[in-house]
Design a protein around this motif. Structure first.
Motif, PDB file in Angstrom:
ATOM      1  N   THR A   6       0.882  -1.173   0.000  1.00 32.42           N
ATOM      2  CA  THR A   6       0.000   0.000   0.000  1.00 32.42           C
ATOM      3  C   THR A   6       0.920   1.223   0.000  1.00 32.42           C
ATOM      4  O   THR A   6       1.989   1.199   0.614  1.00 32.42           O
ATOM      5  N   ARG A  32      -5.182   4.675  -5.049  1.00 30.46           N
ATOM      6  CA  ARG A  32      -6.496   5.289  -5.280  1.00 30.46           C
ATOM      7  C   ARG A  32      -6.723   5.539  -6.755  1.00 30.46           C
ATOM      8  O   ARG A  32      -7.836   5.726  -7.190  1.00 30.46           O
ATOM      9  N   SER A  50      -8.365  -1.161  -4.093  1.00 29.95           N
ATOM     10  CA  SER A  50      -8.545  -1.370  -2.652  1.00 29.95           C
ATOM     11  C   SER A  50      -7.848  -2.662  -2.209  1.00 29.95           C
ATOM     12  O   SER A  50      -7.642  -3.581  -2.999  1.00 29.95           O
ATOM     13  N   VAL A  51      -7.496  -2.696  -0.947  1.00 33.57           N
ATOM     14  CA  VAL A  51      -6.810  -3.859  -0.367  1.00 33.57           C
ATOM     15  C   VAL A  51      -7.635  -5.122  -0.595  1.00 33.57           C
ATOM     16  O   VAL A  51      -7.121  -6.162  -0.994  1.00 33.57           O
ATOM     17  N   ASN A  64       3.079  -1.934   4.288  1.00 34.58           N
ATOM     18  CA  ASN A  64       1.997  -0.963   4.447  1.00 34.58           C
ATOM     19  C   ASN A  64       2.569   0.458   4.592  1.00 34.58           C
ATOM     20  O   ASN A  64       3.072   0.832   5.652  1.00 34.58           O
ATOM     21  N   ALA A  66       0.859   3.385   2.962  1.00 38.17           N
ATOM     22  CA  ALA A  66      -0.071   4.429   2.503  1.00 38.17           C
ATOM     23  C   ALA A  66      -0.381   5.438   3.603  1.00 38.17           C
ATOM     24  O   ALA A  66      -0.473   5.095   4.780  1.00 38.17           O
ATOM     25  N   SER A  86      -6.478   8.086   6.819  1.00 42.93           N
ATOM     26  CA  SER A  86      -5.813   7.583   5.606  1.00 42.93           C
ATOM     27  C   SER A  86      -4.873   6.427   5.940  1.00 42.93           C
ATOM     28  O   SER A  86      -4.586   5.594   5.087  1.00 42.93           O
ATOM     29  N   VAL A  90      -6.783   1.996   5.775  1.00 43.94           N
ATOM     30  CA  VAL A  90      -6.082   1.050   4.893  1.00 43.94           C
ATOM     31  C   VAL A  90      -5.538  -0.109   5.735  1.00 43.94           C
ATOM     32  O   VAL A  90      -5.614  -1.280   5.348  1.00 43.94           O
ATOM     33  N   ASP A  93      -8.206  -2.519   6.636  1.00 44.94           N
ATOM     34  CA  ASP A  93      -8.520  -3.393   5.485  1.00 44.94           C
ATOM     35  C   ASP A  93      -7.491  -4.522   5.364  1.00 44.94           C
ATOM     36  O   ASP A  93      -7.833  -5.648   5.006  1.00 44.94           O
TER      37      ASP A  93
END
Ligand SMILES: NC(=O)c1ccc[n+]([C@@H]2O[C@H](COP(=O)([O-])OP(=O)(O)OC[C@H]3O[C@@H](n4cnc5c(N)ncnc54)[C@H](OP(=O)(O)O)[C@@H]3O)[C@@H](O)[C@H]2O)c1
Length: 301
Positions: A6, A32, A50-51, A64, A66, A86, A90, A93
């Motif tokens: 991400t 995104r 999306s994850v 990870n 993001a 934000s 994520v 998820d």
């Protein structure tokens, strides 16, 4: 192996994706805007919005990264919420993905290296800071803590979780250095406030190597400070950068000016922590760029 990243389109993520793809790993990226970032990523990268879109293509490992940029805007209440959401959404998820994969029989990813930042510790003055140091409670700490606490939930589904508390990432073409260079090149650089606040830093190449080290080492979990062994104060950073550019740096920026311009966000520039990568060193990780002089010479030389 399949590695889900991400924030793969970001400053750190792009370099990580290149390195992983070069070594034959299958890169999966959450973005995104997949079409907009495709040209920044290795050919063949699997980019989805999306994850949870990756449920049919289970990753063996996750990185990870993001999150809304911490220095993008003044920290209004809305912006603080954006900074937290934000990252936490994520990350949540990712935990759900781990849970669903564990239940489906496909198996949860083996490992998740999840981002965090030196801000976890808050302002620590000139005390030496390791992973054992108690944090100072302030917004940056609360943001990182929520991000880390959410990531840790993946362990309940059998995924090993390593938390990387990242220092200021240095390289060409992005990050803080890109913002600092123009005034310094004009000879208009200078320290921020007293200049005594610590700025733990890391060469992007070493950070990517540290992420890969944590992906590979099955015996490592928990928090790791992701910065070089020799952090510097802001005044030392200013001198080193000016020396490398062969420019003077005689223009200190008074604290009050930064506080007026940036509000609470000025703490990013005026406070810090003498953060040391104790656990990475203990685990046998070696930094290619141990000193700021060596890193800046590589990046700007
Ligand atoms: N660079 C540093 O000096 C530094 C220092 C300490 C910690 N960190 C942390 O390390 C991570 C990676 O750093 P970086 O410099 O590579 O960050 P970056 O260049 O800002 O990239 C982060 C990525 O996160 C995604 N993103 C941005 N805003 C988002 C939002 N509102 N909601 C969801 N996703 C969003 C973007 O991907 P898409 O546009 O493709 O969705 C972006 O490419 C970040 O979380 C950062 O906080 C960085």
């Amino acid at each position: 192996m399949r590695v889900l990243i991400t924030g793969g389109s970001g400053f750190v993520g792009q370099r990580l994706c290149q390195r992983l793809a070069k070594d034959g790993h299958r890169v999966q990226v959450v973005s995104r805007d997949p079409e907009a970032v495709r040209s920044r990523l290795p050919t063949g990268a699997d980019i989805r919005r999306s994850v949870l879109d990756f449920i049919d293509s289970p990753p063996q490992a996750i990185v990870n990264l993001a999150g809304e940029s911490i220095a993008a805007k003044r920290w209004s209440d809305d912006q603080k919420k954006r900074l937290i959401d934000s990252r936490v959404n994520v990350t949540r998820d990712l935990v759900i993905l781990c849970e669903q994969l564990a239940q489906s029989g496909a198996g949860a990813p083996r490992v998740m290296v999840s981002g965090s930042a030196m801000g976890y510790y808050g302002d620590q003055g000139d005390r030496e800071v390791t992973e054992e140091t108690a944090p100072h409670d302030e917004f940056a700490h609360r943001l990182c803590k929520r991000w880390e606490d959410t990531a840790k939930e993946a362990a309940e589904h059998g995924t090993r979780v390593a938390l990387l508390r990242i220092g200021l990432v240095l390289d060409q073409g992005g990050g803080s250095l890109k913002k600092m260079l123009p005034p310094f090149k004009l000879g208009l650089g200078g320290r921020f406030g007293s200049g005594r606040q610590y700025m733990p830093w890391v060469h992007r190449e070493d950070l990517v190597r540290a992420i890969r080290f944590l992906l590979e080492r099955d015996d490592l979990d928990g928090p790791f400070n992701g910065s070089a062994p020799h952090p510097v104060t802001n005044a030392e950073f200013t001198r080193a950068l000016a020396r490398q550019l062969k420019r003077p740096a005689f223009f200190p920026v008074p604290a009050i000016l930064l506080e007026t311009a940036f509000g609470e966000m000025s703490r990013l520039l005026l406070t810090g922590a003498d953060m040391r990568p104790a656990r990475l060193l203990e685990a046998g990780f070696t930094f290619r760029f141990e000193t700021l002089e060596a890193a800046l010479a590589d990046i700007l030389g």
